[in-house]
Design a protein around this motif. Structure first.
Motif, PDB file in Angstrom:
ATOM      1  N   GLY A  51       0.820  -1.154   0.167  1.00  0.00           N
ATOM      2  CA  GLY A  51       0.019  -0.068   0.083  1.00  0.00           C
ATOM      3  C   GLY A  51       0.669   1.328  -0.017  1.00  0.00           C
ATOM      4  N   LYS A  54       4.194   1.750  -4.628  1.00  0.00           N
ATOM      5  CA  LYS A  54       5.359   1.248  -5.372  1.00  0.00           C
ATOM      6  C   LYS A  54       4.761   0.673  -6.580  1.00  0.00           C
ATOM      7  CE  LYS A  54       6.138  -2.395  -2.562  1.00  0.00           C
ATOM      8  NZ  LYS A  54       5.187  -2.196  -1.624  1.00  0.00           N
ATOM      9  N   THR A  56       2.174   1.519  -8.069  1.00  0.00           N
ATOM     10  CA  THR A  56       1.342   2.706  -8.677  1.00  0.00           C
ATOM     11  C   THR A  56       2.378   3.598  -9.262  1.00  0.00           C
ATOM     12  OG1 THR A  56      -0.528   2.752  -7.011  1.00  0.00           O
ATOM     13  CG2 THR A  56      -0.146   4.863  -8.236  1.00  0.00           C
TER      14      THR A  56
HETATM   15  P1  ADP Z   1       2.038  -1.198  -3.046  1.00  0.00           P
HETATM   16  O1  ADP Z   1       2.622  -1.454  -4.722  1.00  0.00           O
HETATM   17  O2  ADP Z   1       3.242  -0.560  -2.422  1.00  0.00           O
HETATM   18  O3  ADP Z   1       1.439  -2.234  -2.285  1.00  0.00           O
HETATM   19  P2  ADP Z   1      -0.093   0.255  -4.451  1.00  0.00           P
HETATM   20  O4  ADP Z   1       0.472   1.065  -5.369  1.00  0.00           O
HETATM   21  O5  ADP Z   1      -0.511  -1.099  -5.088  1.00  0.00           O
HETATM   22  O6  ADP Z   1       0.908  -0.161  -3.454  1.00  0.00           O
HETATM   23  O7  ADP Z   1      -1.306   1.001  -3.750  1.00  0.00           O
HETATM   24  C1  ADP Z   1      -1.396   1.915  -3.130  1.00  0.00           C
HETATM   25  C2  ADP Z   1      -2.311   2.500  -2.489  1.00  0.00           C
HETATM   26  O8  ADP Z   1      -3.287   2.827  -3.842  1.00  0.00           O
HETATM   27  C3  ADP Z   1      -3.415   1.184  -2.152  1.00  0.00           C
HETATM   28  O9  ADP Z   1      -4.056   1.949  -0.585  1.00  0.00           O
HETATM   29  C4  ADP Z   1      -4.386   0.844  -3.020  1.00  0.00           C
HETATM   30  O10 ADP Z   1      -5.283   0.440  -2.491  1.00  0.00           O
HETATM   31  C5  ADP Z   1      -4.379   2.122  -3.816  1.00  0.00           C
HETATM   32  N1  ADP Z   1      -4.868   1.845  -4.958  1.00  0.00           N
HETATM   33  C6  ADP Z   1      -3.965   1.398  -6.099  1.00  0.00           C
HETATM   34  N2  ADP Z   1      -4.558   1.163  -7.240  1.00  0.00           N
HETATM   35  C7  ADP Z   1      -5.893   1.759  -7.211  1.00  0.00           C
HETATM   36  C8  ADP Z   1      -6.985   1.891  -8.056  1.00  0.00           C
HETATM   37  N3  ADP Z   1      -6.842   1.492  -9.299  1.00  0.00           N
HETATM   38  N4  ADP Z   1      -8.018   2.394  -7.296  1.00  0.00           N
HETATM   39  C9  ADP Z   1      -8.126   2.631  -6.159  1.00  0.00           C
HETATM   40  N5  ADP Z   1      -7.001   2.643  -5.322  1.00  0.00           N
HETATM   41  C10 ADP Z   1      -5.874   2.153  -5.766  1.00  0.00           C
END
Ligand code: ADP
Length: 264
Positions: A51, A54, A56
């Motif tokens: 979360g 990374k 994203t």
């Molecule tokens: P990591 O890769 O570090 O685990 P992410 O980049 O996957 O983190 O996610 C960061 C945050 O963004 C999390 O809270 C996740 O739920 C949120 N998130 C990621 N993609 C989406 C999306 N398409 N819609 C809504 N929330 C998202």
């Protein structure tokens, strides 16, 4: 925005130049101003709790997500289009596809086409997107299969392969487009533990061959041994970064120490 170094695309300029990148989903700010440069040939491992943003951030580099603020250049190309007033606009799907061509991405799930053979999976993009002849794409695919240790599998279907073999095909498929940059998003986290090593070996070989790579992984051995730099992210910010011996061996921030203590 004045940034002549990023725009020259010269060998000395970073391959990836990200400045103050922000991204929110439904008001939830997931990236809170990420600055990151990645030099040519550099291997950067992104570490951080689930979360922290990374995935994203990787998806923003590849324009699978549109950024809200900041700028990202890859090899001097701005990801997006800036008007004369300095406002960033997102590109059309076709323009994005053109920029994305030079960026390879491997995901946790391999996403191979199930009804195509290994060889067909690998030659699909070079022949369809780049217009490479089938003969040339096939010759290159066979070289890549050798590189990932699967020279006996061109005629196999994905379902006939282990997860580790499928991920190696996915890496070969990405390499078939001759990317300048490879992004890996937890490439081994869906694999049975005994299959992780064979995928990490392919990634290590790629790193040694000079590929520029950004890798999200929880594999601390890989981070320690292969990364030139480790970037620790938490809650949408870069908390600390440096050589693995420093960030993993002697972390300066309490958040990094807390994360690492959970990984051991
Ligand atoms: P990591 O890769 O570090 O685990 P992410 O980049 O996957 O983190 O996610 C960061 C945050 O963004 C999390 O809270 C996740 O739920 C949120 N998130 C990621 N993609 C989406 C999306 N398409 N819609 C809504 N929330 C998202």
């Amino acid at each position: 925005m004045a940034d002549s170094t990023a725009r020259t695309g010269s060998d000395a300029a970073p391959l990836v130049h990200a400045v103050n990148v922000t991204k929110a989903f439904h008001g939830n700010e997931v990236l809170k101003g990420i600055d990151m440069d990645v030099a040519r040939g550099e291997v950067v491992v992104l570490l951080g709790p689930s979360g922290s943003g990374k995935t994203t951030f990787l998806r923003c580099i590849n324009q699978l997500e549109t950024i809200d603020g900041g700028r990202i250049w890859v090899d001097g190309d701005l990801m997006g289009y800036e008007d004369r007033g300095g406002v960033l606009h997102h590109l059309t799907d076709k323009q994005i596809a053109g920029q994305r061509r030079e960026i390879g991405m491997c995901f946790q799930r391999f996403n191979l086409f199930p009804h195509k053979t290994v060889l067909e999976n690998i030659i699909e993009a070079p022949t369809q997107v780049k217009g490479v002849s089938k003969a040339e794409a096939t010759a290159r695919a066979l070289e890549l299969l050798e590189q990932v240790g699967l020279s006996d599998k061109p005629a196999a279907y994905p379902s006939q392969l282990s997860g580790g073999q499928q991920q190696r095909v996915a890496i070969a498929r990405a390499l078939a487009m001759d990317p300048k940059l490879m992004l890996f998003d937890e490439p081994t986290s869906a694999l049975d533990p005994e299959l992780v090593g064979e995928v990490l070996k392919v990634m290590r070989d790629l790193a040694e061959g000079g590929m520029t790579m950004i890798v999200v992984t929880h594999e601390m051995g890989f981070a320690r041994e292969v990364a030139d730099r480790v970037v620790f992210m938490d809650a949408g910010v870069v908390v600390e970064q440096g050589p693995p011996s420093e960030v993993i061996g002697n972390p300066q921030h309490a958040r990094t120490r807390a994360f690492l203590s959970r990984m051991r």
